[in-house]
Design a protein around this motif. Sequence first.
Motif, PDB file in Angstrom:
ATOM      1  N   THR A  46       0.832  -1.205   0.000  1.00 15.91           N
ATOM      2  CA  THR A  46       0.000   0.000   0.000  1.00 15.91           C
ATOM      3  C   THR A  46       0.870   1.259   0.000  1.00 15.91           C
ATOM      4  O   THR A  46       1.828   1.359   0.762  1.00 15.91           O
ATOM      5  CB  THR A  46      -0.925   0.007   1.236  1.00 15.91           C
ATOM      6  N   ILE A  47       0.528   2.219  -0.855  1.00 16.32           N
ATOM      7  CA  ILE A  47       1.285   3.468  -0.949  1.00 16.32           C
ATOM      8  C   ILE A  47       0.659   4.490  -0.006  1.00 16.32           C
ATOM      9  O   ILE A  47      -0.486   4.885  -0.171  1.00 16.32           O
ATOM     10  CB  ILE A  47       1.280   4.004  -2.394  1.00 16.32           C
ATOM     11  N   LYS A  48       1.421   4.918   0.986  1.00 16.57           N
ATOM     12  CA  LYS A  48       0.881   5.860   1.984  1.00 16.57           C
ATOM     13  C   LYS A  48       0.969   7.298   1.521  1.00 16.57           C
ATOM     14  O   LYS A  48       0.238   8.172   1.996  1.00 16.57           O
ATOM     15  CB  LYS A  48       1.627   5.702   3.313  1.00 16.57           C
ATOM     16  N   SER A  58       7.836   6.921   8.440  1.00 18.15           N
ATOM     17  CA  SER A  58       6.828   6.438   9.387  1.00 18.15           C
ATOM     18  C   SER A  58       7.388   5.222  10.119  1.00 18.15           C
ATOM     19  O   SER A  58       8.074   4.390   9.526  1.00 18.15           O
ATOM     20  CB  SER A  58       5.539   6.041   8.669  1.00 18.15           C
ATOM     21  N   ARG A  59       7.065   5.144  11.390  1.00 18.99           N
ATOM     22  CA  ARG A  59       7.525   3.990  12.169  1.00 18.99           C
ATOM     23  C   ARG A  59       6.917   2.701  11.623  1.00 18.99           C
ATOM     24  O   ARG A  59       7.555   1.660  11.580  1.00 18.99           O
ATOM     25  CB  ARG A  59       7.139   4.187  13.638  1.00 18.99           C
ATOM     26  N   HIS A  60       5.659   2.785  11.201  1.00 19.08           N
ATOM     27  CA  HIS A  60       4.966   1.622  10.632  1.00 19.08           C
ATOM     28  C   HIS A  60       3.812   2.124   9.771  1.00 19.08           C
ATOM     29  O   HIS A  60       3.178   3.123  10.101  1.00 19.08           O
ATOM     30  CB  HIS A  60       4.433   0.716  11.746  1.00 19.08           C
ATOM     31  N   VAL A  61       3.566   1.427   8.674  1.00 15.58           N
ATOM     32  CA  VAL A  61       2.447   1.752   7.795  1.00 15.58           C
ATOM     33  C   VAL A  61       1.497   0.561   7.760  1.00 15.58           C
ATOM     34  O   VAL A  61       1.916  -0.561   7.487  1.00 15.58           O
ATOM     35  CB  VAL A  61       2.923   2.088   6.363  1.00 15.58           C
ATOM     36  N   GLU A  66      -3.135  -5.697   6.144  1.00 13.41           N
ATOM     37  CA  GLU A  66      -3.049  -5.678   7.605  1.00 13.41           C
ATOM     38  C   GLU A  66      -4.290  -5.044   8.228  1.00 13.41           C
ATOM     39  O   GLU A  66      -4.804  -5.518   9.248  1.00 13.41           O
ATOM     40  CB  GLU A  66      -1.799  -4.908   8.036  1.00 13.41           C
ATOM     41  N   GLY A  67      -4.784  -3.977   7.618  1.00 15.19           N
ATOM     42  CA  GLY A  67      -5.970  -3.316   8.146  1.00 15.19           C
ATOM     43  C   GLY A  67      -7.179  -4.231   8.153  1.00 15.19           C
ATOM     44  O   GLY A  67      -7.948  -4.258   9.123  1.00 15.19           O
ATOM     45  N   THR A 207      -3.612   4.002   6.680  1.00 12.63           N
ATOM     46  CA  THR A 207      -4.468   3.771   5.517  1.00 12.63           C
ATOM     47  C   THR A 207      -5.276   2.486   5.625  1.00 12.63           C
ATOM     48  O   THR A 207      -6.483   2.471   5.382  1.00 12.63           O
ATOM     49  CB  THR A 207      -3.630   3.753   4.223  1.00 12.63           C
ATOM     50  N   GLY A 208      -4.639   1.374   5.983  1.00 12.01           N
ATOM     51  CA  GLY A 208      -5.320   0.087   6.031  1.00 12.01           C
ATOM     52  C   GLY A 208      -6.444   0.035   7.045  1.00 12.01           C
ATOM     53  O   GLY A 208      -7.527  -0.511   6.777  1.00 12.01           O
ATOM     54  N   ASP A 209      -6.209   0.595   8.215  1.00 10.68           N
ATOM     55  CA  ASP A 209      -7.249   0.613   9.250  1.00 10.68           C
ATOM     56  C   ASP A 209      -8.414   1.511   8.838  1.00 10.68           C
ATOM     57  O   ASP A 209      -9.583   1.185   9.071  1.00 10.68           O
ATOM     58  CB  ASP A 209      -6.663   1.104  10.581  1.00 10.68           C
ATOM     59  N   SER A 210      -8.097   2.644   8.226  1.00 12.39           N
ATOM     60  CA  SER A 210      -9.153   3.562   7.774  1.00 12.39           C
ATOM     61  C   SER A 210     -10.007   2.906   6.694  1.00 12.39           C
ATOM     62  O   SER A 210     -11.230   3.060   6.671  1.00 12.39           O
ATOM     63  CB  SER A 210      -8.540   4.857   7.229  1.00 12.39           C
ATOM     64  N   PHE A 211      -9.359   2.161   5.805  1.00 12.69           N
ATOM     65  CA  PHE A 211     -10.109   1.468   4.757  1.00 12.69           C
ATOM     66  C   PHE A 211     -11.047   0.424   5.356  1.00 12.69           C
ATOM     67  O   PHE A 211     -12.209   0.311   4.945  1.00 12.69           O
ATOM     68  CB  PHE A 211      -9.163   0.793   3.764  1.00 12.69           C
ATOM     69  N   ALA A 212     -10.555  -0.338   6.328  1.00 14.60           N
ATOM     70  CA  ALA A 212     -11.391  -1.352   6.969  1.00 14.60           C
ATOM     71  C   ALA A 212     -12.605  -0.709   7.642  1.00 14.60           C
ATOM     72  O   ALA A 212     -13.714  -1.258   7.607  1.00 14.60           O
ATOM     73  CB  ALA A 212     -10.567  -2.145   7.991  1.00 14.60           C
ATOM     74  N   ASP A 213     -12.399   0.458   8.246  1.00 17.32           N
ATOM     75  CA  ASP A 213     -13.523   1.181   8.869  1.00 17.32           C
ATOM     76  C   ASP A 213     -14.598   1.506   7.837  1.00 17.32           C
ATOM     77  O   ASP A 213     -15.799   1.368   8.096  1.00 17.32           O
ATOM     78  CB  ASP A 213     -13.022   2.481   9.522  1.00 17.32           C
ATOM     79  N   VAL A 214     -14.172   1.949   6.647  1.00 15.00           N
ATOM     80  CA  VAL A 214     -15.123   2.292   5.591  1.00 15.00           C
ATOM     81  C   VAL A 214     -15.801   1.036   5.046  1.00 15.00           C
ATOM     82  O   VAL A 214     -17.007   1.020   4.798  1.00 15.00           O
ATOM     83  CB  VAL A 214     -14.400   3.062   4.458  1.00 15.00           C
ATOM     84  N   LEU A 215     -15.043  -0.027   4.869  1.00 14.73           N
ATOM     85  CA  LEU A 215     -15.607  -1.268   4.327  1.00 14.73           C
ATOM     86  C   LEU A 215     -16.694  -1.821   5.233  1.00 14.73           C
ATOM     87  O   LEU A 215     -17.658  -2.427   4.760  1.00 14.73           O
ATOM     88  CB  LEU A 215     -14.490  -2.300   4.147  1.00 14.73           C
ATOM     89  N   LEU A 216     -16.559  -1.597   6.536  1.00 16.19           N
ATOM     90  CA  LEU A 216     -17.532  -2.106   7.499  1.00 16.19           C
ATOM     91  C   LEU A 216     -18.586  -1.067   7.899  1.00 16.19           C
ATOM     92  O   LEU A 216     -19.424  -1.328   8.767  1.00 16.19           O
ATOM     93  CB  LEU A 216     -16.804  -2.604   8.749  1.00 16.19           C
ATOM     94  N   GLY A 217     -18.518   0.114   7.302  1.00 15.89           N
ATOM     95  CA  GLY A 217     -19.528   1.121   7.596  1.00 15.89           C
ATOM     96  C   GLY A 217     -19.333   1.853   8.904  1.00 15.89           C
ATOM     97  O   GLY A 217     -20.217   2.588   9.352  1.00 15.89           O
TER      98      GLY A 217
END
Length: 235
Positions: A46-48, A58-61, A66-67, A207-217
């Motif tokens: 994933t491109i941050k 970043s310390r971690h992306v 992963e998200g 990015t990955g966590d934010s995407f998962a939030d959107v995917l689950l509403g």
Amino acid sequence: NQYEIDHLRTVRAGAPESMVLLRTDGSFPLAAPGPVALYGAGARRTIKGGTGSGDVNSRHVVSIEEGLENAGFTVTTKAWLDAYDGVAETNHAAFVADLKARAKEAGVPALVFGMGAVEPAPAFDLPLDGQGESAVYVLARDSGEGNDRVAEAGDVMLTDSEVRDITALSERFERFLLVLNVGGVVDLTPLKEVRNILLLSQLGASTGDSFADVLLGVSYPSGKLSTTWATWADY
């Protein structure tokens, strides 16, 4: 450090305000996490942010892969993602070697010659194994200061590999989402039949966590376009 944790929490919460749902048939968001077939260059890699000033340390992306796993999804396409890693690494080695050779021929230091140069998306042919209640394809493009983008396959235009796989997945899965992990316009003309398209953009370390939030509403992609997305020939 607590301030980093707090900042990342803020980034995660705010990121969906920069996502744009370009097309939907109502299949998403999903009611709950489950098995998901995940594909595409941006799934694990994933491109941050873009090149040059578009990038930070970043310390971690958190990748899309992963998200999704953090949110409770089971990614059923590990073999595809592993195989794509091999394709990407081979492509990158060839890209760097070509840059160095051309820099030497021009008599310019490779670091200067390659400033802002972006590696085009590679061609590949990998079996689309993997099952799931839904499928996600993360198309990725890197770009930034120092070089203009070009209307060629792997940059502004899609590659034959991408069109082939995205089309096949859209036909195979009732719930299919094309995710655009990009910093600028991509010509989506060959994908007129794809029913769900999310412009994710490049949203930093969470990015990955934010995407998962959107995917689950949990969050809603409430951004607006700052650029007109059109057929390249129309510009």
